[in-house]
Design a protein around this motif. Structure first.
Motif, PDB file in Angstrom:
ATOM      1  N   PHE A 163       1.122  -1.517  -0.042  1.00  0.00           N
ATOM      2  CA  PHE A 163      -0.497   0.274  -0.481  1.00  0.00           C
ATOM      3  C   PHE A 163       0.662   0.917   0.292  1.00  0.00           C
ATOM      4  CE2 PHE A 163      -3.760  -2.061   2.657  1.00  0.00           C
ATOM      5  CZ  PHE A 163      -3.886  -2.676   0.716  1.00  0.00           C
ATOM      6  N   GLN A 164       1.713   1.461   0.236  1.00  0.00           N
ATOM      7  CA  GLN A 164       3.063   2.163   1.650  1.00  0.00           C
ATOM      8  C   GLN A 164       3.178   3.325  -0.393  1.00  0.00           C
ATOM      9  OE1 GLN A 164       5.296   0.952   3.812  1.00  0.00           O
ATOM     10  NE2 GLN A 164       6.593   0.166   2.718  1.00  0.00           N
ATOM     11  N   ASP A 165       3.634   2.159  -1.091  1.00  0.00           N
ATOM     12  CA  ASP A 165       4.301   1.945  -2.585  1.00  0.00           C
ATOM     13  C   ASP A 165       3.100   2.426  -3.226  1.00  0.00           C
ATOM     14  OD1 ASP A 165       6.481   1.591  -1.597  1.00  0.00           O
ATOM     15  OD2 ASP A 165       6.170  -0.768  -2.151  1.00  0.00           O
ATOM     16  N   ILE A 166       2.009   2.739  -2.901  1.00  0.00           N
ATOM     17  CA  ILE A 166       1.269   3.635  -4.397  1.00  0.00           C
ATOM     18  C   ILE A 166       0.684   4.557  -3.929  1.00  0.00           C
ATOM     19  CG2 ILE A 166      -1.342   3.193  -5.369  1.00  0.00           C
ATOM     20  CD1 ILE A 166      -1.308  -0.062  -4.215  1.00  0.00           C
ATOM     21  N   TYR A 167       0.706   5.155  -4.977  1.00  0.00           N
ATOM     22  CA  TYR A 167       0.558   6.900  -5.163  1.00  0.00           C
ATOM     23  C   TYR A 167      -1.136   7.592  -4.698  1.00  0.00           C
ATOM     24  CZ  TYR A 167       6.048   7.822  -4.999  1.00  0.00           C
ATOM     25  OH  TYR A 167       7.219   7.508  -4.973  1.00  0.00           O
ATOM     26  N   TYR A 168      -1.389   7.220  -5.846  1.00  0.00           N
ATOM     27  CA  TYR A 168      -2.638   6.953  -5.192  1.00  0.00           C
ATOM     28  C   TYR A 168      -3.529   6.217  -6.971  1.00  0.00           C
ATOM     29  CZ  TYR A 168      -2.032   9.273 -10.981  1.00  0.00           C
ATOM     30  OH  TYR A 168      -1.755   9.687 -12.018  1.00  0.00           O
ATOM     31  N   PHE A 169      -5.488   6.100  -6.881  1.00  0.00           N
ATOM     32  CA  PHE A 169      -5.480   5.241  -7.825  1.00  0.00           C
ATOM     33  C   PHE A 169      -6.925   6.433  -9.100  1.00  0.00           C
ATOM     34  CE2 PHE A 169      -4.861   2.653  -4.220  1.00  0.00           C
ATOM     35  CZ  PHE A 169      -4.886   1.059  -4.386  1.00  0.00           C
ATOM     36  N   SER A 170      -6.209   5.638  -9.954  1.00  0.00           N
ATOM     37  CA  SER A 170      -7.073   5.962 -10.854  1.00  0.00           C
ATOM     38  C   SER A 170      -7.860   5.724 -12.063  1.00  0.00           C
ATOM     39  CB  SER A 170      -6.691   6.769 -11.849  1.00  0.00           C
ATOM     40  OG  SER A 170      -5.588   6.563 -13.037  1.00  0.00           O
ATOM     41  N   THR A 171      -9.316   5.633 -12.585  1.00  0.00           N
ATOM     42  CA  THR A 171     -10.069   5.008 -13.694  1.00  0.00           C
ATOM     43  C   THR A 171      -9.692   5.875 -14.656  1.00  0.00           C
ATOM     44  OG1 THR A 171     -12.391   6.486 -13.080  1.00  0.00           O
ATOM     45  CG2 THR A 171     -12.199   4.749 -11.526  1.00  0.00           C
ATOM     46  N   LYS A 172      -9.379   4.600 -15.737  1.00  0.00           N
ATOM     47  CA  LYS A 172      -9.514   4.614 -17.048  1.00  0.00           C
ATOM     48  C   LYS A 172      -9.549   3.647 -18.345  1.00  0.00           C
ATOM     49  CE  LYS A 172      -6.226   6.695 -20.634  1.00  0.00           C
ATOM     50  NZ  LYS A 172      -4.391   6.781 -20.835  1.00  0.00           N
ATOM     51  N   ASP A 173     -10.693   4.051 -19.745  1.00  0.00           N
ATOM     52  CA  ASP A 173     -11.515   2.807 -20.073  1.00  0.00           C
ATOM     53  C   ASP A 173     -11.707   2.135 -19.369  1.00  0.00           C
ATOM     54  OD1 ASP A 173     -10.473   4.593 -22.107  1.00  0.00           O
ATOM     55  OD2 ASP A 173      -8.236   3.113 -22.505  1.00  0.00           O
ATOM     56  N   LYS A 174     -12.992   2.260 -18.324  1.00  0.00           N
ATOM     57  CA  LYS A 174     -13.597   1.751 -17.399  1.00  0.00           C
ATOM     58  C   LYS A 174     -12.577   1.019 -16.136  1.00  0.00           C
ATOM     59  CE  LYS A 174     -17.193   1.619 -20.452  1.00  0.00           C
ATOM     60  NZ  LYS A 174     -18.141   0.696 -21.220  1.00  0.00           N
ATOM     61  N   LYS A 175     -11.635   0.473 -16.070  1.00  0.00           N
ATOM     62  CA  LYS A 175     -10.417   0.103 -15.451  1.00  0.00           C
ATOM     63  C   LYS A 175      -9.997   1.273 -14.645  1.00  0.00           C
ATOM     64  CE  LYS A 175     -11.019  -3.511 -18.280  1.00  0.00           C
ATOM     65  NZ  LYS A 175     -11.177  -3.159 -18.984  1.00  0.00           N
ATOM     66  N   VAL A 176      -9.836   0.545 -12.832  1.00  0.00           N
ATOM     67  CA  VAL A 176      -8.772   1.218 -12.590  1.00  0.00           C
ATOM     68  C   VAL A 176      -7.595   0.459 -12.350  1.00  0.00           C
ATOM     69  CG1 VAL A 176      -8.730   1.073  -9.539  1.00  0.00           C
ATOM     70  CG2 VAL A 176     -10.976   1.256 -10.955  1.00  0.00           C
ATOM     71  N   TRP A 177      -6.956   1.660 -12.203  1.00  0.00           N
ATOM     72  CA  TRP A 177      -5.074   1.689 -12.201  1.00  0.00           C
ATOM     73  C   TRP A 177      -4.334   2.132 -10.944  1.00  0.00           C
ATOM     74  CZ3 TRP A 177      -2.572   0.061 -16.830  1.00  0.00           C
ATOM     75  CH2 TRP A 177      -3.465  -0.077 -17.855  1.00  0.00           C
ATOM     76  N   ALA A 178      -3.543   1.490 -10.774  1.00  0.00           N
ATOM     77  CA  ALA A 178      -3.181   1.437  -9.147  1.00  0.00           C
ATOM     78  C   ALA A 178      -1.350   1.972  -9.574  1.00  0.00           C
ATOM     79  CB  ALA A 178      -2.502   0.304  -8.082  1.00  0.00           C
ATOM     80  N   HIS A 179      -1.003   3.948  -9.573  1.00  0.00           N
ATOM     81  CA  HIS A 179       0.063   4.748 -10.035  1.00  0.00           C
ATOM     82  C   HIS A 179       1.259   4.111  -8.698  1.00  0.00           C
ATOM     83  CE1 HIS A 179      -1.958   5.463 -13.244  1.00  0.00           C
ATOM     84  NE2 HIS A 179      -3.126   5.493 -12.118  1.00  0.00           N
ATOM     85  N   SER A 180       2.477   2.717  -9.005  1.00  0.00           N
ATOM     86  CA  SER A 180       3.708   3.834  -8.204  1.00  0.00           C
ATOM     87  C   SER A 180       4.694   4.122  -8.607  1.00  0.00           C
ATOM     88  CB  SER A 180       3.936   2.176  -8.311  1.00  0.00           C
ATOM     89  OG  SER A 180       4.534   1.820  -8.910  1.00  0.00           O
TER      90      SER A 180
END
Length: 256
Positions: A163-180
């Motif tokens: 969790f601590q390595d994830i900066y944020y989550f976002s939605t795009k093209d109906k999918k959710v992305w985890a941004h590290s």
């Protein structure tokens, strides 16, 4: 289970023809017919649909405007644009349209387009099943916070990200992305599910974003009292904060 479908078309002959052609497809169920953008949006507020056959030139809101509004929702329906003009094709595909059909639409061309839609919808269903399995695993553990990791898609396997390595989550093209750090991974979750399992230092600042409060680098005042957020060590452009979340962000980050 049949694919729940709506036709949005202001011209009666085209509406009748699409209705007839769609009824020839066994996997699709036509639930609604709408004649303009306002009627379509009212139907979408009250009903969950899988697919919309959407004319672009409509009274009131255009098909493009409707598609733009739907992008801000969780699990929006897939869209097949139908139009007599080809000038909006690029814009339509930027909105992740399944297809862009030029009138008059042949039965063969429509069938091919519906097959594409069916493949995407079934694929989304498979993702949902995987997500449910992952949630069941988490729920089986009495103390979820002890796990401190989340499964993301990395090629043909699931990578466990801290969790601590994830900066944020976002939605795009109906999918959710985890941004590290400088890398993004697709997840099997929706943002509403993540809100239930993430630690308290994650906060949903917008219907399309959940951020790690520990990794915020700067809060930038924006027009009409809103904010934009820039993440630590992340080069992507700023993330918008919903106006309804501004007061809470002020409290969480001791801004005011």
């Amino acid at each position: 289970m049949k694919i729940r479908t709506m036709i949005v078309e202001d011209e009666r002959p085209a509406r009748v023809e699409l209705k007839y052609l769609l009824k020839q497809e066994d996997d699709f169920e036509l639930l609604f017919l709408a004649v303009d953008g306002s009627e379509a949006l009212k139907i979408l507020e009250k009903n969950d649909l899988d697919l919309i056959m959407l004319d672009i030139q409509l009274p009131g809101k255009t098909g493009i405007e409707i598609a733009q509004q739907l992008q801000n929702r969780d699990n929006p329906p897939y869209i097949i644009f139908t139009t007599a003009f080809d000038e909006h094709a690029v814009e339509a595909f930027k909105l992740s349209a399944v297809d862009y059909l030029l009138k008059p639409i042949s039965e063969q061309r429509l069938h091919k387009s519906l097959l594409k839609a069916k493949e995407r919808i079934l694929d989304q269903g498979n993702y949902q099943k995987k997500m449910e399995n992952l949630l069941n695993i988490l729920e089986a553990n009495e103390n979820k916070e002890e796990i401190n990791k989340i499964a993301v898609v990395d090629g043909d396997c699931f990578l466990m990200l801290n969790f601590q390595d994830i900066y944020y989550f976002s939605t795009k093209d109906k999918k959710v992305w985890a941004h590290s750090y400088k890398k993004s991974y697709m997840t099997q979750f929706q943002l509403k599910d993540l809100e239930e399992i993430l630690p308290d230092y994650f906060y949903r600042i917008h219907k399309s974003y959940i951020v790690n409060l520990k990794n915020i680098k700067a809060v930038i005042p924006w027009f009409k009292g809103k904010y934009q957020i820039r993440m630590e060590n992340y080069s992507e452009s700023e993330i918008s904060v919903s106006r309804s979340r501004v007061d809470e962000i002020n409290k969480l980050l001791n801004l005011k």
